[in-house]
Design an enzyme around this catalytic site. Structure first.
Site, PDB file in Angstrom:
ATOM      1  N   TRP A  45      40.416 -28.901 -32.008  1.00 42.12           N
ATOM      2  CA  TRP A  45      40.949 -28.331 -33.271  1.00 42.12           C
ATOM      3  C   TRP A  45      41.147 -29.210 -34.347  1.00 42.12           C
ATOM      4  CZ3 TRP A  45      44.927 -24.293 -31.329  1.00 42.12           C
ATOM      5  CH2 TRP A  45      44.357 -23.116 -30.492  1.00 42.12           C
ATOM      6  N   GLY A  49      40.306 -35.310 -39.884  1.00 40.50           N
ATOM      7  CA  GLY A  49      39.407 -36.270 -39.292  1.00 40.50           C
ATOM      8  C   GLY A  49      39.768 -37.306 -38.636  1.00 40.50           C
ATOM      9  N   GLU A 114      44.363 -38.795 -47.117  1.00 39.11           N
ATOM     10  CA  GLU A 114      45.220 -38.154 -46.454  1.00 39.11           C
ATOM     11  C   GLU A 114      46.591 -38.510 -46.810  1.00 39.11           C
ATOM     12  OE1 GLU A 114      43.256 -35.293 -43.042  1.00 39.11           O
ATOM     13  OE2 GLU A 114      44.130 -37.247 -42.390  1.00 39.11           O
ATOM     14  N   HIS A 230      53.819 -30.416 -38.470  1.00 35.51           N
ATOM     15  CA  HIS A 230      52.817 -30.169 -39.653  1.00 35.51           C
ATOM     16  C   HIS A 230      53.366 -29.322 -40.645  1.00 35.51           C
ATOM     17  CE1 HIS A 230      49.202 -29.998 -41.955  1.00 35.51           C
ATOM     18  NE2 HIS A 230      48.656 -30.959 -41.132  1.00 35.51           N
ATOM     19  N   ARG A 276      54.759 -36.708 -43.762  1.00 35.23           N
ATOM     20  CA  ARG A 276      54.676 -35.461 -43.195  1.00 35.23           C
ATOM     21  C   ARG A 276      56.129 -34.954 -43.089  1.00 35.23           C
ATOM     22  NH1 ARG A 276      49.886 -34.634 -38.845  1.00 35.23           N
ATOM     23  NH2 ARG A 276      48.196 -34.816 -40.630  1.00 35.23           N
ATOM     24  N   HIS A 335      53.433 -30.112 -34.018  1.00 38.68           N
ATOM     25  CA  HIS A 335      52.030 -30.399 -34.173  1.00 38.68           C
ATOM     26  C   HIS A 335      51.580 -31.521 -33.439  1.00 38.68           C
ATOM     27  CE1 HIS A 335      48.167 -31.044 -36.329  1.00 38.68           C
ATOM     28  NE2 HIS A 335      48.443 -32.095 -36.579  1.00 38.68           N
ATOM     29  N   ARG A 370      53.965 -40.070 -37.530  1.00 40.37           N
ATOM     30  CA  ARG A 370      52.274 -40.807 -37.220  1.00 40.37           C
ATOM     31  C   ARG A 370      51.601 -40.421 -38.750  1.00 40.37           C
ATOM     32  NH1 ARG A 370      47.628 -37.946 -36.269  1.00 40.37           N
ATOM     33  NH2 ARG A 370      48.756 -35.896 -35.945  1.00 40.37           N
ATOM     34  N   SER A 375      45.649 -40.266 -34.946  1.00 45.99           N
ATOM     35  CA  SER A 375      45.833 -39.685 -33.489  1.00 45.99           C
ATOM     36  C   SER A 375      44.419 -39.760 -32.647  1.00 45.99           C
ATOM     37  CB  SER A 375      46.213 -38.328 -33.281  1.00 45.99           C
ATOM     38  OG  SER A 375      46.196 -37.728 -31.985  1.00 45.99           O
TER      39      SER A 375
HETATM   40  P1  FAD Z   1      43.891 -33.099 -25.910  1.00 45.89           P
HETATM   41  O1  FAD Z   1      42.595 -33.172 -26.829  1.00 45.89           O
HETATM   42  O2  FAD Z   1      44.776 -32.089 -26.169  1.00 45.89           O
HETATM   43  O3  FAD Z   1      43.432 -32.812 -24.359  1.00 45.89           O
HETATM   44  C1  FAD Z   1      44.042 -32.477 -23.436  1.00 45.89           C
HETATM   45  C2  FAD Z   1      43.510 -31.919 -22.199  1.00 45.89           C
HETATM   46  O4  FAD Z   1      44.314 -31.818 -21.159  1.00 45.89           O
HETATM   47  C3  FAD Z   1      42.819 -30.754 -22.320  1.00 45.89           C
HETATM   48  O5  FAD Z   1      41.492 -30.969 -21.699  1.00 45.89           O
HETATM   49  C4  FAD Z   1      43.589 -29.764 -21.565  1.00 45.89           C
HETATM   50  O6  FAD Z   1      42.957 -28.582 -21.176  1.00 45.89           O
HETATM   51  C5  FAD Z   1      43.991 -30.731 -20.494  1.00 45.89           C
HETATM   52  N1  FAD Z   1      45.334 -30.336 -19.765  1.00 45.89           N
HETATM   53  C6  FAD Z   1      46.576 -30.033 -20.278  1.00 45.89           C
HETATM   54  N2  FAD Z   1      47.404 -30.063 -19.242  1.00 45.89           N
HETATM   55  C7  FAD Z   1      46.763 -30.006 -17.972  1.00 45.89           C
HETATM   56  C8  FAD Z   1      46.964 -29.864 -16.709  1.00 45.89           C
HETATM   57  N3  FAD Z   1      48.313 -29.664 -16.242  1.00 45.89           N
HETATM   58  N4  FAD Z   1      46.009 -30.014 -15.884  1.00 45.89           N
HETATM   59  C9  FAD Z   1      44.737 -30.148 -16.138  1.00 45.89           C
HETATM   60  N5  FAD Z   1      44.361 -30.269 -17.320  1.00 45.89           N
HETATM   61  C10 FAD Z   1      45.420 -30.193 -18.375  1.00 45.89           C
HETATM   62  N6  FAD Z   1      44.482 -35.944 -35.288  1.00 45.89           N
HETATM   63  C11 FAD Z   1      43.755 -36.590 -36.001  1.00 45.89           C
HETATM   64  O7  FAD Z   1      43.891 -37.849 -35.675  1.00 45.89           O
HETATM   65  N7  FAD Z   1      42.932 -35.966 -36.740  1.00 45.89           N
HETATM   66  C12 FAD Z   1      43.147 -34.845 -37.158  1.00 45.89           C
HETATM   67  O8  FAD Z   1      42.250 -34.191 -38.106  1.00 45.89           O
HETATM   68  C13 FAD Z   1      44.065 -33.947 -36.255  1.00 45.89           C
HETATM   69  N8  FAD Z   1      43.884 -32.737 -36.577  1.00 45.89           N
HETATM   70  C14 FAD Z   1      44.565 -31.768 -35.711  1.00 45.89           C
HETATM   71  C15 FAD Z   1      44.553 -30.515 -35.846  1.00 45.89           C
HETATM   72  C16 FAD Z   1      45.062 -29.631 -34.769  1.00 45.89           C
HETATM   73  C17 FAD Z   1      45.072 -28.038 -35.166  1.00 45.89           C
HETATM   74  C18 FAD Z   1      45.836 -30.232 -33.806  1.00 45.89           C
HETATM   75  C19 FAD Z   1      46.446 -29.141 -32.811  1.00 45.89           C
HETATM   76  C20 FAD Z   1      45.960 -31.516 -33.556  1.00 45.89           C
HETATM   77  C21 FAD Z   1      45.292 -32.455 -34.692  1.00 45.89           C
HETATM   78  N9  FAD Z   1      45.245 -33.820 -34.449  1.00 45.89           N
HETATM   79  C22 FAD Z   1      44.504 -34.618 -35.309  1.00 45.89           C
HETATM   80  C23 FAD Z   1      46.024 -34.334 -33.291  1.00 45.89           C
HETATM   81  C24 FAD Z   1      45.030 -34.762 -32.323  1.00 45.89           C
HETATM   82  O9  FAD Z   1      43.854 -33.688 -32.282  1.00 45.89           O
HETATM   83  C25 FAD Z   1      45.547 -34.821 -30.895  1.00 45.89           C
HETATM   84  O10 FAD Z   1      46.648 -35.594 -30.734  1.00 45.89           O
HETATM   85  C26 FAD Z   1      44.507 -35.572 -30.147  1.00 45.89           C
HETATM   86  O11 FAD Z   1      43.174 -34.754 -30.098  1.00 45.89           O
HETATM   87  C27 FAD Z   1      44.930 -35.699 -28.529  1.00 45.89           C
HETATM   88  O12 FAD Z   1      43.773 -35.891 -27.821  1.00 45.89           O
HETATM   89  P2  FAD Z   1      44.029 -36.093 -25.884  1.00 45.89           P
HETATM   90  O13 FAD Z   1      42.750 -36.355 -25.734  1.00 45.89           O
HETATM   91  O14 FAD Z   1      44.959 -36.686 -25.747  1.00 45.89           O
HETATM   92  O15 FAD Z   1      44.560 -34.406 -25.802  1.00 45.89           O
HETATM   93  C1  SIN Z   2      45.361 -32.309 -40.644  1.00 46.13           C
HETATM   94  O1  SIN Z   2      44.041 -32.099 -40.940  1.00 46.13           O
HETATM   95  O2  SIN Z   2      45.944 -32.149 -41.230  1.00 46.13           O
HETATM   96  C2  SIN Z   2      45.723 -33.003 -39.411  1.00 46.13           C
HETATM   97  C3  SIN Z   2      45.591 -34.312 -39.087  1.00 46.13           C
HETATM   98  C4  SIN Z   2      46.328 -35.130 -38.240  1.00 46.13           C
HETATM   99  O3  SIN Z   2      47.185 -34.321 -37.594  1.00 46.13           O
HETATM  100  O4  SIN Z   2      46.392 -36.228 -38.206  1.00 46.13           O
END
Ligand code: FAD
Ligand code: SIN
Length: 526
Positions: A45, A49, A114, A230, A276, A335, A370, A375
């Site tokens: 989601w 970037g 940003e 956020h 933020r 967020h 952050r 992230s």
């Molecule tokens: P996630 O991508 O959340 O993946 C977690 C995984 O764990 C998923 O597959 C889920 O199904 C799985 N999971 C969870 N619990 C369990 C369980 N109990 N058992 C098995 N599987 C489980 N950051 C940026 O740097 N740039 C951005 O532009 C940005 N935009 C964002 C926009 C939105 C709407 C959101 C919500 C966040 C955004 N962020 C952004 C933050 C960033 O996306 C996340 O912090 C980062 O992607 C986290 O990656 P991750 O792999 O740690 O977790």
């Molecule tokens: C956003 O696009 O505003 C989210 C970016 C982020 O959480 O780093």
């Protein structure tokens, strides 16, 4: 009961988990997730970037400086060094895995701006669909690999520990079938905690279960009170709330109140591009006072909206709102979790056999706040580091034996928990609110046996966040206490803790005694 054995178990199929899994190509790897890669993760989601100092005049030193500045004295300097200096190489790796970042007509990478970044350094894809594109490419790379088995219909609820070492996990498939997976190394990559809160931009899968599982086996935890809200979640009654990316403000969009008056210039010198937490609080105060706040993109983005920000455009149009002609109603929403499972610079937790990476982990890089788009960067940089570290561990002889699993029920009070947590540990917190919420959560914990394994984990995660927020009696970054509105130089330290210590802190509050007389005891505290 299904039983599997593997070299490495990765729990979570977001950007962090998949990069670790892809880099472990000499091992048999099982990736276990609640949903297929590209679904059910914050990674998919992500809009704005991924930040990296790849611009002509930029340098990792500038990026590092910006990262540290936003962390309000708590960012770990070494971790900031790691992500900013290793970032450009990981961008190359993502491109090699097939990520198509947006480019200029000349073929150069397009770099967005940003808040609190001193340079244009945000790489993006399909405008605001960066996460979708990254996860498409990583998911494809996983499919093309022959060392990864993907189980994408299971929720892990417990780690298996033997003689102080984590040797696997228990999970439940969506059809109710239990599965036990034994592994020589386990990587927790379950993402954040957003959906523990009533208002969030996160998918429902991001609910703190990994944090709780790691805490239960004794892993050290850090900075749990620091949650980022956020500022501009789109307020059109949809849950989780769609996001209006910060990149819109980066392009000049303004925040206005219901009278159409722009208010951020009087709050902070950087106006809409202030950190933020500052923007989120300014909006929150207006919303709390009954006002509506809007993100006005009409002039800054205008007719180009659909091409440049197709994801946000789609969300708005689905809600019957044309952002080229109408301001977008916005409100702050949970967020991102700066805190998490405490890890070293290789993603190792304090428990043998267990690594943590991505949002569930706390490398300390973000400190109390952050920097936008750091992230995804942290997820991929540390995803690679974790894989390298696992390869460096000498072969271990693990006996895969399971102790008896706890029994549990099926009751789930997630909606109630979400409203308690957003009310008490939201944008603005205070002692009485946090205390009341803790009393409620601890009271619920006494009914453990009737709860589903998943809800037990959520409850534990919520309890730990509330307790840490209560313990930090100052305001700093994402943690704002209306009863302690100032930053206290004496508290310029990270909060390292454990479930044991948190439970001892809670016992010290005499909550057990107070459950019957909650209101009374809170009034005395207030
Ligand atoms: P996630 O991508 O959340 O993946 C977690 C995984 O764990 C998923 O597959 C889920 O199904 C799985 N999971 C969870 N619990 C369990 C369980 N109990 N058992 C098995 N599987 C489980 N950051 C940026 O740097 N740039 C951005 O532009 C940005 N935009 C964002 C926009 C939105 C709407 C959101 C919500 C966040 C955004 N962020 C952004 C933050 C960033 O996306 C996340 O912090 C980062 O992607 C986290 O990656 P991750 O792999 O740690 O977790
Ligand atoms: C956003 O696009 O505003 C989210 C970016 C982020 O959480 O780093």
């Amino acid at each position: 009961m299904e039983r599997l054995e593997t070299d490495v178990l990765v729990i979570g199929a977001g950007a962090a988990g998949l990069v670790s899994a892809l880099d472990l190509e000499m091992y048999d790897v099982v990736v276990l997730a609640k949903a297929p890669a590209g679904e059910g993760s914050s990674s998919a989601w992500a809009q704005g970037g991924i930040a990296a100092a790849v611009g002509k005049d930029d340098h990792p030193a500038h990026h590092k400086r910006d990262t540290l500045d936003v962390g309000v004295e708590l960012s770990c300097e070494k971790a900031a060094h790691v992500i900013t200096y290793e970032g450009p190489a990981l961008i190359d790796a993502l491109i090699n895995w097939g990520v198509n970042f947006d480019r200029t007509d000349e073929g150069d990478l397009c770099l967005g701006r940003e808040a609190a970044h001193s340079f244009r350094r945000i790489l993006h894809a399909d405008g605001d669909s960066t996460g979708k594109e990254i996860m498409r490419a990583l998911g494809q790379a996983v499919q093309n690999s022959d060392h990864i088995r993907l189980i994408s219909d299971a929720t892990a609820y417990d780690l298996i520990e033997k003689n102080g070492r984590v040797i696997g996990a228990r999970a439940s498939r969506h059809d109710g079938q239990k599965v036990t997976i034994f592994a020589k190394a386990v990587v927790m990559a379950t993402g954040g905690i957003g959906s523990l809160f009533g208002y969030t931009t996160n998918p429902e899968e991001s609910c703190g279960e990994g944090l709780a599982m790691a805490a239960r086996v004794g892993a050290k935890l850090a900075d749990l009170e620091f949650v980022q809200f956020h500022p501009t979640a789109i307020d059109v009654g949809v849950k989780p709330m769609p996001l209006a990316t910060e990149a819109l403000r980066g392009e000049g969009a303004h925040l206005i109140d219901s009278r159409g008056v722009r208010f951020m210039p009087s709050v902070h010198k950087d106006a809409e591009l202030a950190p933020r937490d500052v923007v989120a609080r300014a909006i929150w105060r207006r919303v709390k006072a009954g006002e509506k706040v809007y993100l006005d993109c009409r002039e800054a983005v205008g007719a180009d909206f659909k091409n440049r920000f197709p994801t946000v455009y789609g969300y708005c149009m689905e809600a019957g709102l044309d952002p080229t002609t109408h301001p977008i109603p916005v409100t702050p929403a949970a967020h991102y979790h700066m805190g998490g499972v405490d890890v070293d610079l290789n993603g190792r937790t304090s428990v043998d056999g267990l690594w943590a990476v991505g949002e569930v982990a706390c490398t300390g890089v973000h400190g109390a706040n952050r920097l936008a788009s750091n992230s995804l960067l942290e997820a991929v940089v540390f995803g690679r580091r974790v894989a390298k570290d696992i390869q460096a561990v000498k072969a271990i002889d693990v006996k895969f034996e399971d102790a008896n699993a706890e029994t549990s029920g099926s009751l789930d009070l997630s909606d109630q928990l979400a409203s308690v947590l957003y009310g008490a540990a939201g944008v603005e917190r205070h002692e009485a609110g946090l205390y009341t919420a803790l009393v409620k959560v601890v009271g619920w914990e006494e009914k453990q046996d009737s709860f589903s394994p998943s809800f037990k984990n959520k409850l534990m995660a919520a309890k730990m966040i509330l307790a840490c927020a209560l313990e930090r009696s100052e305001s700093r970054g994402g943690h704002f206490r209306s009863d302690y509105p100032d930053t206290d130089a004496e508290q310029a330290h990270r909060s390292k803790t454990s479930l044991k210590e948190i439970d001892a802190f809670i016992r010290g509050l005499n909550i057990g005694v107070n459950i019957q007389g909650t209101i009374q005891s809170c009034q005395t505290l207030a």
